[in-house]
Design a protein around this motif. Structure first.
Motif, PDB file in Angstrom:
ATOM      1  N   PRO A 462      60.879  87.668  24.563  1.00 50.55           N
ATOM      2  CA  PRO A 462      61.535  86.878  26.055  1.00 50.55           C
ATOM      3  C   PRO A 462      62.520  86.108  25.238  1.00 50.55           C
ATOM      4  N   ALA A 463      64.123  85.716  25.310  1.00 49.89           N
ATOM      5  CA  ALA A 463      64.290  85.181  25.650  1.00 49.89           C
ATOM      6  C   ALA A 463      64.257  83.891  27.139  1.00 49.89           C
ATOM      7  N   ALA A 464      64.501  82.316  26.022  1.00 46.67           N
ATOM      8  CA  ALA A 464      64.142  81.523  27.907  1.00 46.67           C
ATOM      9  C   ALA A 464      65.679  81.765  28.361  1.00 46.67           C
ATOM     10  N   ARG A 465      65.610  82.184  29.474  1.00 43.16           N
ATOM     11  CA  ARG A 465      66.307  82.400  30.355  1.00 43.16           C
ATOM     12  C   ARG A 465      66.700  80.985  31.319  1.00 43.16           C
ATOM     13  N   PRO A 466      68.324  80.995  31.482  1.00 42.46           N
ATOM     14  CA  PRO A 466      69.379  80.254  32.341  1.00 42.46           C
ATOM     15  C   PRO A 466      68.555  80.480  33.865  1.00 42.46           C
ATOM     16  N   VAL A 467      68.752  79.263  34.373  1.00 41.86           N
ATOM     17  CA  VAL A 467      68.081  79.630  36.141  1.00 41.86           C
ATOM     18  C   VAL A 467      69.320  79.062  36.756  1.00 41.86           C
ATOM     19  N   TRP A 539      78.213  93.068  48.637  1.00 44.83           N
ATOM     20  CA  TRP A 539      76.993  92.133  48.308  1.00 44.83           C
ATOM     21  C   TRP A 539      77.671  92.502  46.316  1.00 44.83           C
ATOM     22  N   TYR A 540      77.558  91.090  45.760  1.00 38.52           N
ATOM     23  CA  TYR A 540      77.876  91.465  44.464  1.00 38.52           C
ATOM     24  C   TYR A 540      75.765  90.306  43.389  1.00 38.52           C
ATOM     25  N   MET A 541      76.002  91.059  42.457  1.00 42.68           N
ATOM     26  CA  MET A 541      75.027  90.312  41.222  1.00 42.68           C
ATOM     27  C   MET A 541      75.306  88.820  41.063  1.00 42.68           C
ATOM     28  N   LEU A 542      75.732  87.271  41.385  1.00 46.65           N
ATOM     29  CA  LEU A 542      76.136  86.695  40.262  1.00 46.65           C
ATOM     30  C   LEU A 542      75.227  86.216  39.429  1.00 46.65           C
ATOM     31  N   PHE A 543      75.565  86.906  38.303  1.00 49.32           N
ATOM     32  CA  PHE A 543      75.577  86.375  37.324  1.00 49.32           C
ATOM     33  C   PHE A 543      75.579  84.868  36.506  1.00 49.32           C
ATOM     34  N   VAL A 544      74.413  83.751  35.400  1.00 45.53           N
ATOM     35  CA  VAL A 544      75.098  83.019  34.669  1.00 45.53           C
ATOM     36  C   VAL A 544      74.742  83.244  33.320  1.00 45.53           C
ATOM     37  N   THR A 545      75.610  83.227  32.640  1.00 49.49           N
ATOM     38  CA  THR A 545      75.129  83.439  30.570  1.00 49.49           C
ATOM     39  C   THR A 545      75.115  82.126  30.306  1.00 49.49           C
ATOM     40  N   ASP A 546      74.598  82.228  29.164  1.00 47.24           N
ATOM     41  CA  ASP A 546      74.389  80.796  28.336  1.00 47.24           C
ATOM     42  C   ASP A 546      74.995  80.958  27.081  1.00 47.24           C
ATOM     43  N   ALA A 547      74.847  79.444  26.187  1.00 53.23           N
ATOM     44  CA  ALA A 547      75.570  79.623  24.829  1.00 53.23           C
ATOM     45  C   ALA A 547      74.886  80.815  23.679  1.00 53.23           C
TER      46      ALA A 547
END
Length: 689
Positions: A462-467, A539-547
């Motif tokens: 598994p990849a390390a995920r931003p939090v 309601w929405y799912m808020l995601f952040v995605t890294d480089a």
């Protein structure tokens, strides 16, 4: 108003669109829209209306056992799984094992708490005299631990209903199956996600079966199709009104439709002709256009960016010299300019599909799963023509990548939905005439982890995920908010994804909304969606995605209507509202003031680009003539300074290009002219939203 779609060439590097031979017209098009006896007959045969589910399951199981004895293969199991099971999940993704359920996932809605509401049809209790259509088998499924809670509904059968999230996260369900004669129902129900209970809502004016439901910028829900030609609106107070000015779609086939950035409704499939509709008041059609010449029945779509929707697959056409096959082509509809969307071709899938599901992912890419490659034998189920590999569409390159294959075949009555943890849950298939003959009934789910969840070093780890460690509970339209993340400096995308409302290849809820942001230390300052048309309240799912392209686990947030609500009247201090005379749809119609009446003629949209819009046009200073006394009209939006307005805290509305002038009514009477005049602070120059 009528126009044709502008079909542009594909993006650079995209493969050429396959050769397609088309029939002269859509098969079910009529004077008042689409639909008719042929739709009804096809669906009656496919959906086994009138047959109790326990009888369907019994016959299907018997046929499945017989086929397995004869062929050595259990229907619904994919034979190609072994050849891709060992692929690097960082390249091809990874499928989970299959998990059995007690309800077939024919209708799937992701709830704000991450659980999933699922229902199918009538129950399968042991009693042979069990009533057929006064019961719906339903459950709340928890993907976190694969547990379920039955939440069966007594009183009606919600099979073939339409549904959508309400602003509070509850699920509105409209229509369903009334009896063995394939009649729709008038009923609406609301599922409360907090209490996990059902409540009967207001009845519609007409019975519906196979309608779609779409949430709009003002929190209303538009209901179209399923038999009646006249659209209806479920209002925020729970009442329902008809839209007598939209009677173009009556097909018993879920229409493709979504809220546009300009807060109008866009209807663009599955048939070739589509419409742009203002749904305020009694409605108005502001644009009519053809898409791409293909009837894409049982195709799918996903809105992956602001105003941009991918429409992919579906239909039964001649393509690449082969008849009765679904298309592998895809097109992009862009609703950001003009009253009808522009259309461009994008890359085609490796194979045609129908009965598939297109699912927008946490990073804005689109995953396609399931389906069949031929309509020659049966347009709903053909296990010999199954597609079990997933395909991923990249919105930057327009290219598709073939990914790993599922264990189970997903065709008619299957669903797929993005979960807050970034996985996609697929499930279902079956409960149809061809399904029963083939022994095909998938009462189970399996999960797909996209490649973005794995390291790219070939390890399969598994990849390390931003939090996201902190953020708001509520997000405003155009309003700034902050997120905290230890990985803030490495974040490359911030986006909202609306939870799924999916059935029959159509997901009325999903959309990906990229958000603008800046970074300082561990803080991201983010700007909310530009309009309620882009992000209807809810309601929405808020995601952040890294480089590295790895998304976080979603934070659930509620998008609110703007403090100055969209699709609202602009009222001056004398009690009169800006009004379009006779609700005219033509450019160069001068604005007036009139007694506020809550009609579509007074439902304006204030955009974050400082424009003021109605019917898809903009309030405009003719020829940029910024002089005292100049009248204001509506004109096609063109991005010029003549259409940009400054809304002041003092109640004034001023042209950005000359702020010494103020929008004003010529008098406090009906039909008074709307002008720009020298600002004096007079009552006729003060406005409230």
């Amino acid at each position: 108003m009528s126009a044709s779609f502008l079909v542009a060439t594909s993006a650079s590097g995209a493969p050429a669109i396959p050769s397609v031979a088309q029939p002269p017209a859509a098969p079910h098009e009529h004077a008042h829209g689409y639909g008719g006896a042929q739709d009804d007959a096809e669906h009656r045969a496919q959906d086994l209306v009138g047959v109790p589910l326990h009888e369907i399951e019994k016959k299907t199981a018997e046929n499945a056992a017989r086929i397995e004895r004869q062929t050595g293969r259990r229907p619904g199991r994919a034979e190609v799984r072994a050849s891709v099971a060992d692929a690097d999940p960082g390249v091809s993704g990874q499928w989970s094992s299959v998990v059995d359920t007690t309800v077939v996932p024919v209708f799937t809605a992701v709830l704000p708490n991450g659980k999933v509401l699922i229902w199918d049809s009538v129950g399968d209790n042991a009693a042979e005299d069990y009533p057929t259509h006064d019961f719906t088998r339903a459950m709340v499924w928890n993907p976190a631990d694969d547990t379920e809670k039955r939440v069966d509904l007594q009183g009606t059968n919600l099979f073939c209903a339409g549904f959508s999230h309400l602003a509070d996260g509850n699920i509105l369900v409209a229509g369903g199956n009334a009896n063995a004669q394939l009649a729709g129902t008038l009923r609406t129900y609301v599922f409360n996600w907090r209490t996990e209970t059902w409540t009967r809502g207001t009845d519609m004016a007409a019975a519906r079966w196979y309608p779609s439901v779409t949430r709009m910028a003002n929190g209303e829900e538009v209901i179209i199709g399923g038999g009646p030609a006249t659209a209806e609106v479920y209002q925020t107070n729970g009442a329902i009104r008809q839209l007598p000015n939209f009677t173009k779609y009556n097909a018993r086939l879920y229409p493709f439709m979504i809220s546009r950035p300009d807060t109008q409704l866009g209807l663009f499939g599955p048939y070739n002709t589509g419409w742009t509709v203002t749904t305020a008041g009694n409605a108005a059609i502001t644009g009519t256009a053809n898409r791409d010449g293909i009837t894409r029945d049982y195709g799918s779509f996903a809105t992956y960016d602001i105003g941009k929707t991918l429409v992919v697959g579906g239909g039964s056409i001649t393509e690449d010299g082969v008849a009765k096959r679904p298309t592998r082509t895809a097109v992009i509809l862009d609703a950001n300019k003009g009253l009808v969307p522009t259309v461009t071709t994008t890359g085609a899938m490796s194979t045609g599909r129908r009965q598939h599901n297109a699912t927008v992912l946490a990073d804005g890419s689109v995953l396609v799963t399931g389906g069949l490659t031929s309509a020659a034998v049966n347009g709903g189920v053909d296990l010999d023509a199954a597609v079990t590999t997933a395909e991923l569409w990249n919105p930057v390159t327009g290219q598709w990548t073939v990914l790993s294959a599922a264990e189970r075949i997903r065709q008619y009555h299957s669903t797929a939905a993005l979960l807050p943890d970034g996985r996609v849950m697929t499930g279902g298939g079956g409960i149809c005439g061809g399904c029963m003959t083939a022994g095909y009934l998938e009462k189970n789910v399996e999960y797909f982890s996209p490649p973005y969840l794995f390291k790219k070093d070939g390890s399969g780890d598994p990849a390390a995920r931003p939090v996201i460690t902190g953020g708001p509970a509520t997000v405003g339209i155009g309003a700034a908010f902050t997120l905290t993340s230890p990985q803030a400096a490495d974040i490359r995308k911030v986006g909202l994804v609306a939870p799924a409302d999916v059935t029959h290849s159509v997901d009325q809820g999903q959309r990906y909304i990229p958000l603008k942001y800046s970074v300082s230390g561990t803080t991201l300052t983010v700007t909310g969606p530009p309009t309620g048309g882009v992000a209807p309240p809810g309601w929405y799912m808020l995601f952040v995605t890294d480089a590295a392209g790895v998304p976080s686990v979603a934070r659930m947030v509620q998008v609110a209507k703007a403090p100055t609500p969209l699709m609202s009247p602009l009222k001056n201090s004398t009690g009169k509202c800006v009004d379009i005379p006779q609700s005219a749809l033509t450019a160069r119609t001068y604005l007036q003031t009139y007694t506020c009446n809550n009609t579509k003629a007074q439902s304006l949209t204030r955009f974050t680009d400082n424009t003021l819009r109605v019917f898809g046009m903009c309030a405009d200073v003719p020829s940029s003539n910024f002089v005292n006394g100049q009248r204001i009209w509506q004109f096609g939006c063109n991005g010029t300074g003549a259409q940009r307005w400054q809304f002041g805290a003092d109640g004034t509305v001023r042209p950005v290009s000359k702020t010494t002038l103020c929008l004003a009514a010529a008098a406090n009477t009906n039909a008074a002219q709307v002008k720009i005049v020298t600002c004096t602070g007079a009552a006729l120059q003060k406005w409230t939203w």
